[in-house]
Write a protein that holds these residues in place. Structure first.
Motif, short mmCIF file in Angstrom:
data_model
loop_
_atom_site.label_atom_id
_atom_site.label_comp_id
_atom_site.label_asym_id
_atom_site.label_seq_id
_atom_site.Cartn_x
_atom_site.Cartn_y
_atom_site.Cartn_z
N ARG A 248 0.01 6.39 -5.44
CA ARG A 248 -1.04 6.20 -4.44
C ARG A 248 -0.33 6.19 -3.09
O ARG A 248 0.39 5.25 -2.79
CB ARG A 248 -1.76 4.87 -4.65
N HIS A 249 -0.55 7.24 -2.32
CA HIS A 249 0.19 7.35 -1.08
C HIS A 249 -0.70 7.95 0.01
O HIS A 249 -1.78 8.47 -0.26
CB HIS A 249 1.45 8.20 -1.26
N ILE A 250 -0.20 7.85 1.25
CA ILE A 250 -0.92 8.41 2.39
C ILE A 250 -0.22 9.70 2.81
O ILE A 250 1.01 9.77 2.86
CB ILE A 250 -0.93 7.41 3.57
N VAL A 251 -1.03 10.70 3.10
CA VAL A 251 -0.52 11.95 3.66
C VAL A 251 -1.06 12.05 5.08
O VAL A 251 -2.27 12.03 5.30
CB VAL A 251 -0.96 13.18 2.83
N ALA A 252 -0.14 12.13 6.04
CA ALA A 252 -0.52 12.24 7.45
C ALA A 252 0.14 13.50 8.00
O ALA A 252 1.36 13.54 8.17
CB ALA A 252 -0.06 11.01 8.22
N GLY A 253 -0.66 14.52 8.23
CA GLY A 253 -0.09 15.80 8.65
C GLY A 253 0.76 16.36 7.54
O GLY A 253 0.33 16.49 6.40
N ASP A 254 2.01 16.67 7.85
CA ASP A 254 2.95 17.18 6.85
C ASP A 254 3.80 16.08 6.24
O ASP A 254 4.72 16.36 5.46
CB ASP A 254 3.89 18.22 7.48
N THR A 255 3.51 14.83 6.60
CA THR A 255 4.33 13.71 6.16
C THR A 255 3.66 12.95 5.02
O THR A 255 2.48 12.60 5.10
CB THR A 255 4.59 12.73 7.33
N VAL A 256 4.42 12.73 3.96
CA VAL A 256 3.96 11.90 2.85
C VAL A 256 4.57 10.51 3.00
O VAL A 256 5.80 10.37 3.05
CB VAL A 256 4.37 12.51 1.49
N ARG B 72 -4.93 11.01 4.93
CA ARG B 72 -5.67 10.85 3.67
C ARG B 72 -4.93 9.93 2.72
O ARG B 72 -3.71 9.93 2.67
CB ARG B 72 -5.86 12.21 2.98
N HIS B 73 -5.71 9.17 1.95
CA HIS B 73 -5.13 8.36 0.88
C HIS B 73 -5.28 9.16 -0.41
O HIS B 73 -6.40 9.49 -0.83
CB HIS B 73 -5.88 7.03 0.77
N VAL B 74 -4.15 9.51 -1.01
CA VAL B 74 -4.14 10.41 -2.16
C VAL B 74 -3.81 9.62 -3.43
O VAL B 74 -2.84 8.87 -3.47
CB VAL B 74 -3.10 11.54 -1.97
N LEU B 75 -4.64 9.81 -4.44
CA LEU B 75 -4.43 9.16 -5.72
C LEU B 75 -4.02 10.22 -6.74
O LEU B 75 -4.70 11.24 -6.91
CB LEU B 75 -5.70 8.47 -6.21
N THR B 76 -2.91 9.98 -7.42
CA THR B 76 -2.49 10.85 -8.52
C THR B 76 -2.26 9.98 -9.74
O THR B 76 -2.42 8.75 -9.70
CB THR B 76 -1.19 11.61 -8.17
N PRO C 7 5.51 7.19 1.41
CA PRO C 7 5.71 6.77 0.02
C PRO C 7 4.77 5.67 -0.44
O PRO C 7 4.23 4.91 0.37
CB PRO C 7 7.18 6.29 0.01
N MET C 8 4.62 5.56 -1.75
CA MET C 8 3.66 4.64 -2.34
C MET C 8 3.94 3.19 -1.91
O MET C 8 3.02 2.46 -1.55
CB MET C 8 3.68 4.76 -3.87
N GLY C 9 5.20 2.78 -1.95
CA GLY C 9 5.53 1.41 -1.57
C GLY C 9 5.18 1.10 -0.13
O GLY C 9 4.61 0.04 0.16
N GLU C 10 5.49 2.02 0.77
CA GLU C 10 5.17 1.81 2.18
C GLU C 10 3.66 1.88 2.40
O GLU C 10 3.11 1.12 3.20
CB GLU C 10 5.88 2.84 3.05
N THR C 11 2.99 2.75 1.68
CA THR C 11 1.53 2.81 1.75
C THR C 11 0.92 1.47 1.35
O THR C 11 0.02 0.95 2.02
CB THR C 11 0.98 3.93 0.85
N ALA C 12 1.43 0.90 0.26
CA ALA C 12 0.92 -0.40 -0.20
C ALA C 12 1.18 -1.49 0.84
O ALA C 12 0.32 -2.35 1.07
CB ALA C 12 1.58 -0.77 -1.53
N ARG C 13 2.34 -1.44 1.49
CA ARG C 13 2.65 -2.45 2.51
C ARG C 13 1.74 -2.30 3.73
O ARG C 13 1.27 -3.30 4.30
CB ARG C 13 4.12 -2.36 2.93
N LEU C 14 1.47 -1.06 4.15
CA LEU C 14 0.58 -0.84 5.29
C LEU C 14 -0.81 -1.39 5.00
O LEU C 14 -1.45 -1.99 5.87
CB LEU C 14 0.50 0.64 5.63
N ARG C 15 -1.26 -1.19 3.77
CA ARG C 15 -2.60 -1.68 3.41
C ARG C 15 -2.61 -3.20 3.26
O ARG C 15 -3.55 -3.86 3.71
CB ARG C 15 -3.06 -1.01 2.12
N ALA C 16 -1.56 -3.76 2.67
CA ALA C 16 -1.50 -5.21 2.48
C ALA C 16 -1.44 -5.94 3.82
O ALA C 16 -2.01 -7.03 3.97
CB ALA C 16 -0.30 -5.58 1.62
#
Length: 201
Positions: free
Chosen positions: A99-107, A91-95, A109-118
């Motif tokens: 803005r980060h991705i939660v996959a299972g029990d793993t969060v 899931r992509h979680v916005l607070t 981080p926002m910077g890595e989430t942004a890089r994956l999307r970019a």
């Protein structure tokens, strides 16, 4: 999205291809027995021959799919995160401050989430569901099957398969056949749900 290059008797033609169209090409290649290989940039190469009705000679044909954003080098950490996302239910979680991705029990981080999307390794739908793009899946597959050369006809795939053929060209043929086989299994493994999701985009 992909760039599609078709090489034929008249030369080459180029255009764009959606994920859905790229998947259709891979499935059609498999159904027709053409050789398809995932590539390290997150694309695929499809090759076959066609008999020229005039000369009766076999003429090579190919389709190359290149992602608009090649996936580049995947670090072990990135591959691990993509593997988690690939399991589903990410899931992509916005607070208020993240803005980060939660996959299972793993969060992730926002910077890595942004890089994956970019890098277009993941896609997020309107409900916040996260999936791997087709380019990411093809790239992961290709990174799992990199050819490693050796002396003479010895060669190894990064998955552990080895061959000790009589010549370098023969070894290349063996590993190319292996990569085509794993790509065919990958295409077979794509379920209807994933195909429906990319078709709706």
């Amino acid at each position: 999205m992909f760039y599609e290059t078709i090489r034929h008797a008249g030369g080459a033609s180029e255009g764009g291809a959606s994920e859905s169209h790229a998947l259709m090409l891979l499935r059609r290649a498999q159904n027709r027995g053409f050789g398809a290989e995932a590539t390290l940039n997150g694309g695929a190469s499809i090759r076959w021959t066609r008999t020229d009705l005039t000369t009766r000679k076999s003429v090579p044909r190919s389709i190359t799919l290149t992602p608009e954003t090649p996936i580049g080098i995947l670090s072990d950490a990135t591959r691990a995160r993509l593997s988690l996302i690939g399991l589903g239910d990410a899931r992509h979680v916005l607070t208020a401050d993240s803005r980060h991705i939660v996959a299972g029990d793993t969060v992730i981080p926002m910077g890595e989430t942004a890089r994956l999307r970019a890098r277009r390794l993941v896609a997020v739908d309107s409900q916040g569901r996260v999936r791997l793009t087709l380019a990411a899946r093809l790239g992961l597959l290709a990174h799992d099957h990199i050819q490693i050369g050796g002396p003479g006809g010895f060669a190894m795939c990064s998955c552990g398969l080895t061959t000790n053929a009589r010549t370098v060209l023969a070894a290349d043929d063996v590993l190319r056949g292996h990569r085509r086989a794993v790509t065919a299994r990958f295409v077979e493994s794509i379920d209807a749900a994933y195909a429906a999701v990319i078709s709706s985009r």
